[in-house]
Motif scaffolding. Sequence first.
Motif, PDB file in Angstrom:
ATOM      1  N   VAL A 215       2.440 -22.649   5.719  1.00  0.00           N
ATOM      2  CA  VAL A 215       1.142 -22.219   5.216  1.00  0.00           C
ATOM      3  C   VAL A 215       1.307 -21.457   3.902  1.00  0.00           C
ATOM      4  N   GLN A 216       0.211 -21.391   3.149  1.00  0.00           N
ATOM      5  CA  GLN A 216       0.137 -20.577   1.945  1.00  0.00           C
ATOM      6  C   GLN A 216      -0.828 -19.418   2.221  1.00  0.00           C
ATOM      7  N   PRO A 317       3.419 -20.553  13.697  1.00  0.00           N
ATOM      8  CA  PRO A 317       3.724 -21.668  12.789  1.00  0.00           C
ATOM      9  C   PRO A 317       4.283 -22.895  13.510  1.00  0.00           C
ATOM     10  N   ARG A 320       0.995 -24.249  15.111  1.00  0.00           N
ATOM     11  CA  ARG A 320      -0.192 -24.059  14.255  1.00  0.00           C
ATOM     12  C   ARG A 320      -1.378 -23.545  15.079  1.00  0.00           C
ATOM     13  N   LEU A 367      -4.799 -25.367  13.859  1.00  0.00           N
ATOM     14  CA  LEU A 367      -5.056 -25.701  12.464  1.00  0.00           C
ATOM     15  C   LEU A 367      -4.315 -26.985  12.102  1.00  0.00           C
ATOM     16  N   ALA A 410      -3.860 -22.103  -2.105  1.00  0.00           N
ATOM     17  CA  ALA A 410      -4.467 -20.877  -1.583  1.00  0.00           C
ATOM     18  C   ALA A 410      -4.807 -19.888  -2.702  1.00  0.00           C
ATOM     19  N   LEU A 440      -5.839 -18.293   4.032  1.00  0.00           N
ATOM     20  CA  LEU A 440      -4.704 -19.017   4.602  1.00  0.00           C
ATOM     21  C   LEU A 440      -4.979 -20.503   4.483  1.00  0.00           C
ATOM     22  N   LYS A 441      -4.007 -21.242   3.898  1.00  0.00           N
ATOM     23  CA  LYS A 441      -4.143 -22.697   3.819  1.00  0.00           C
ATOM     24  C   LYS A 441      -2.922 -23.353   4.430  1.00  0.00           C
ATOM     25  N   VAL A 442      -3.159 -24.303   5.344  1.00  0.00           N
ATOM     26  CA  VAL A 442      -2.075 -25.085   5.917  1.00  0.00           C
ATOM     27  C   VAL A 442      -1.644 -26.113   4.890  1.00  0.00           C
ATOM     28  N   ASN A 443      -0.340 -26.251   4.683  1.00  0.00           N
ATOM     29  CA  ASN A 443       0.154 -27.208   3.705  1.00  0.00           C
ATOM     30  C   ASN A 443      -0.393 -28.599   4.001  1.00  0.00           C
TER      31      ASN A 443
END
Length: 452
Positions: A215-216, A317, A320, A367, A410, A440-443
């Motif tokens: 994640v970012q 992580p 997710r 996520l 992000a 928060l952004k999931v790749n």
Amino acid sequence: MQSNQKAHSASDSFRELLDSLSTEQRCNQELLSSLGFALRSFTNLHRFLELVPVVASRLVGVEGALLVPFQADGRLWREQIQALPFDQNQELLRQIASLEGGLSIGFGSDPTQLVDLDRLVQRHMSKANIFATSLVARGKQRGRLYVFDTQGAVSLSEVHRRHLQLVADLAGVAIENDQTLQEIRRHESVDRQLSIGAEIQAQLLPDRCPEIEGVQLAARCRPAFQVGGDYYDFMSTRPELIGKTREKGRWALVIGDVMGKGVPAGLLMTMLRGMLRAEVLSGLPPDRILHDLNQLAQVDLEHSHRFITLFYSDFDPCTRRLRYANAAHNPPLLWRAEQRSISRLDAPGLLIGLQFDANYGCGSITLEPGDVLLYYTDGVTEAPGIAGDRFDEPRLIKSLEESCRNGLGAQEILNKLFARLDHFVGIDHQLEDDASMVLLKVNDELTLPIIE
């Protein structure tokens, strides 16, 4: 012998009745005291008015309540209308907001218009029993308060009526105070915040975002002149881990806000931060952490006459999976990349410090690649624009959606959101309250790690 048993049974029943009445009276006193404390400490009128239907319905033991406030010039204050339960009264809220004459100056002081408002509520709830009273402050109508129940008759004792009128009077005073405050702000500049308060708040916030696998993260607090009670944090639930192992471990992500400003708010958030970091190490689910935190902080918050909103979540992580609980904070916004739509993450729960035995709900989601989660404080949505309106949630949702659709990272999304907020507020204008956002952004391309 039987006579003695009957007498003993009657005595026990009478004692149980007295105990029940004492418990109800004590609960009602606590509810009214909490509302009074909130009135003395709140800086966000909307947050205070949200409490009014909750307290009103609990005082008299009915299923719902409706608060219809008026603006200073007597017009319906559509943005501040509150209802409980909210989901079941959407159509009623829509009808009230579109009521003919509601946007006319003097609506709230016109007896004919008030009768029309009461009739509209009664027509919509034709099967419900309703009790209504007015919000009055300094001899001026500030709104109407309704309590209702579709299951049975609303039979109110004189004590219940006095309690409801007290709630209505407190709400009227809150509206009057807010309108007075807005008038003062139009004539006075806001003093620059004390440097010690700024230092306290700066120490609360992380100086950088952690590395979490897959994640970012991006975060920023835009301070107002006065120090507020904004707080966000990232905490590893296994702080003994280091390096890549730490990045793969479970992380807690939290955002909160103290009702109040200045050094006291900063000090309270410092206290809460220490308590929360200790609770995170327990490994308990989010709802239990908020429950325990509320009990730990109860005495200190009670003496300060302040309350705290807090959204707590933890993220794994490896799966997710995000678990979360909410203590009356603004629900984070979730962009689902596959559906290309935005929803809110929310769970039931009272403010931290409002009620000792408060319980909290717990939700969870998985996520997916490309999903984006935005945590924010009400300083964002309550930010005033040049024209006098607020930035509000719909504008935030629209801005977030545009950025997510463009596939930005992000930090880029966060920069876009703050740029849109700054443009709305105006270059030469200062925020009234701190505005904080965590993203928060999931790749987009993510392969789940193999768990051995």
